[in-house]
Design an enzyme around this catalytic site. Structure first.
Site, PDB file in Angstrom:
ATOM      1  N   GLU A   1      51.104  37.929  45.500  1.00 51.81           N
ATOM      2  CA  GLU A   1      51.999  36.783  45.506  1.00 51.81           C
ATOM      3  C   GLU A   1      52.542  36.502  44.111  1.00 51.81           C
ATOM      4  O   GLU A   1      51.876  36.718  43.097  1.00 51.81           O
ATOM      5  CB  GLU A   1      51.259  35.552  46.055  1.00 51.81           C
ATOM      6  CG  GLU A   1      50.975  35.673  47.548  1.00 51.81           C
ATOM      7  CD  GLU A   1      50.209  34.507  48.130  1.00 51.81           C
ATOM      8  OE1 GLU A   1      50.469  34.153  49.291  1.00 51.81           O
ATOM      9  OE2 GLU A   1      49.344  33.943  47.433  1.00 51.81           O
TER      10      GLU A   1
ATOM     11  N   CYS B   1      55.269  33.004  37.645  1.00 55.52           N
ATOM     12  CA  CYS B   1      53.842  33.272  37.597  1.00 55.52           C
ATOM     13  C   CYS B   1      53.594  34.635  38.239  1.00 55.52           C
ATOM     14  O   CYS B   1      53.842  34.832  39.428  1.00 55.52           O
ATOM     15  CB  CYS B   1      53.079  32.178  38.346  1.00 55.52           C
ATOM     16  SG  CYS B   1      51.286  32.363  38.279  1.00 55.52           S
TER      17      CYS B   1
ATOM     18  N   CYS C   1      40.959  39.743  42.951  1.00 56.64           N
ATOM     19  CA  CYS C   1      40.424  39.386  41.640  1.00 56.64           C
ATOM     20  C   CYS C   1      38.946  39.719  41.609  1.00 56.64           C
ATOM     21  O   CYS C   1      38.245  39.577  42.607  1.00 56.64           O
ATOM     22  CB  CYS C   1      40.643  37.897  41.367  1.00 56.64           C
ATOM     23  SG  CYS C   1      40.215  37.396  39.681  1.00 56.64           S
TER      24      CYS C   1
ATOM     25  N   CYS D   1      35.839  33.177  40.440  1.00 53.48           N
ATOM     26  CA  CYS D   1      35.751  31.788  39.972  1.00 53.48           C
ATOM     27  C   CYS D   1      35.685  30.878  41.193  1.00 53.48           C
ATOM     28  O   CYS D   1      36.534  30.954  42.084  1.00 53.48           O
ATOM     29  CB  CYS D   1      36.953  31.442  39.098  1.00 53.48           C
ATOM     30  SG  CYS D   1      37.055  32.436  37.587  1.00 53.48           S
TER      31      CYS D   1
ATOM     32  N   CYS E   1      38.681  28.737  42.574  1.00 55.96           N
ATOM     33  CA  CYS E   1      39.978  29.408  42.722  1.00 55.96           C
ATOM     34  C   CYS E   1      40.054  30.144  44.058  1.00 55.96           C
ATOM     35  O   CYS E   1      39.178  30.951  44.386  1.00 55.96           O
ATOM     36  CB  CYS E   1      40.153  30.394  41.567  1.00 55.96           C
ATOM     37  SG  CYS E   1      41.689  31.340  41.627  1.00 55.96           S
TER      38      CYS E   1
ATOM     39  N   CYS F   1      48.517  26.227  41.191  1.00 54.54           N
ATOM     40  CA  CYS F   1      47.522  26.940  40.392  1.00 54.54           C
ATOM     41  C   CYS F   1      46.197  27.044  41.141  1.00 54.54           C
ATOM     42  O   CYS F   1      45.662  26.051  41.617  1.00 54.54           O
ATOM     43  CB  CYS F   1      47.322  26.190  39.078  1.00 54.54           C
ATOM     44  SG  CYS F   1      46.169  26.975  37.962  1.00 54.54           S
TER      45      CYS F   1
END
Length: 395
Positions: free
Chosen positions: A116, A129, A136, A140, A143, A370
């Protein structure tokens, strides 16, 4: 481990798929690599530098995707290019537009994977962005992207291709034969804050950003590119030396105990190691401050004590603090701090002499804010209980 020692992971970077005939993609090649590829395809050595410059401008200044449109090249040379090369960028699968004008693109890359990209329009600039990995590796706990397993690194072509795709949609390439006036620039900034950890894919990120900064192409100033890392300490100095862009740190906590849960990479490079690297960052100055990103989580990291501790930790580092109201996602194990708590935290930071902007959530209605990015086909179906367990929050 020295600052110049590359970080290695068991992660593959798979080249873009090649059609029959094995044609190579010109997108993503550095200038030197493009020069070498043209020579290998039959371009005379004496012409190669000029031809590389011409092709480069067609790709990145004018956004052309067909060799037939490269009008300052002879027909024979265009035929040679057609025989050996392709011009390929990620394919847009879906585009969503938020009520606030934010655009989120789901794009497909080699292997059928999806990533994305988010474009955020503002009054004085437009920020893209960009993602650097499929999924990933950092997990985290606050997230949404971190709940998706890492599949692979993106190639330089797939990273700079995201910029090209966004410029396509924004209609930002100039008309052939006409210069694009500065005021026509809608995409003025790049932030490497999408899916993935950029410093675990350093070489491809570096090469893509060198293309973005090249004055004969997309031509973005290095000060208009910000790389966000969760703290891959050995690669931080390389960022200044080999890319030269601005640096942002996903900080989010003021003790190792809390940061170990929020940003697990802290178990490898703790706060002290990270802060030592930031104090030595070659580009850090009052004019090029390091941005500390700090997501505001209710009852986790948002107390007055946290704010005062943060000020002590970053003392001596030219910095600004971006306070980010937590952007909730389905199954998230955290809640957003209250507006009053965020304001109180911001006041402490401001009174200590640091800029403390509170980031306005953008694109929440399309899950583009975010920490919310997560491609549809790679979505891991986790329950709230599973996510809390992964984050070490289980009772």
């Amino acid at each position: 481990m020295s600052a110049n020692t590359p970080i290695t992971q068991d992660v593959l970077t798979i080249p873009r798929k090649q059609p029959e005939g094995g044609k190579a993609n010109l997108v993503g090649l550095t200038r030197d690599a493009l020069h070498a590829a043209l020579i290998a395809a039959g371009t005379p050595d004496k012409q190669a530098k000029m031809r590389a410059g011409q092709v480069w401008q067609w790709l990145y200044q004018k956004g052309v995707r067909s060799f037939d449109l490269m009008s300052n090249l002879s027909k024979d040379y265009r035929a040679l290019l057609e025989e050996h090369f392709i011009i390929e960028v990620p394919e847009v699968v879906t585009k969503q537009v938020s009520e606030d004008g934010t655009r989120k693109y789901l794009v497909q890359i080699a292997g059928g994977h999806e990533v994305e990209i988010v474009y955020i329009p503002e009054e004085s600039r437009g920020t893209l962005c960009v993602s650097s990995q499929v999924g990933c590796t950092l997990t985290c706990s606050f997230c949404h992207t971190g709940t998706q397993k890492l599949v692979r690194n993106l190639t330089a072509a797939e990273i700079i291709g995201q910029v090209m795709v966004a410029r396509d949609d924004l209609g930002e390439w100039p008309e052939l034969g006409k210069p694009n006036p500065p005021e026509a620039r809608l995409l003025s900034n790049i932030v490497l804050m999408g899916m993935g950890e950029p410093l675990y894919n350093f070489e491809n990120v570096r090469d893509a950003m060198k293309i973005a900064m090249d004055p004969e192409g997309i031509s973005l100033s290095r000060r208009r590119i910000t790389l966000s890392t969760s703290g891959v300490v050995p690669e931080i100095a390389r960022t200044a030396e080999e890319i030269g862009c601005l640096l942002a740190i996903s900080f989010h906590a003021t003790t190792d105990e809390v940061r170990d849960k929020l940003v697990p990479i802290n178990k490898r490079w703790n706060l002290q190691a990270l802060l030592d690297a930031l104090r030595a960052y070659p580009k850090a100055s009052n004019s090029e401050r390091i941005t500390f990103e700090y997501v505001m989580l209710k009852g986790v990291n948002d107390s007055d004590e946290d704010a005062h501790r943060l000020m002590e930790l970053i003392k001596g580092i030219p910095a600004k603090i971006n306070l980010i109201p937590f952007n909730e996602w389905p199954g998230a194990p955290y809640e957003r701090s209250s507006n009053n708590r965020i304001r109180a935290f911001a006041d402490i930071v401001h009174n200590a002499g640091y800029a403390s902007p509170v980031r306005k959530p953008r694109g929440e209605d399309i899950m583009a804010a975010c920490g919310q990015l997560k491609s549809a086909t790679e979505r891991a179906r986790k329950s709230r209980k599973q996510i809390e367990a992964d984050a070490g929050l289980g009772k």
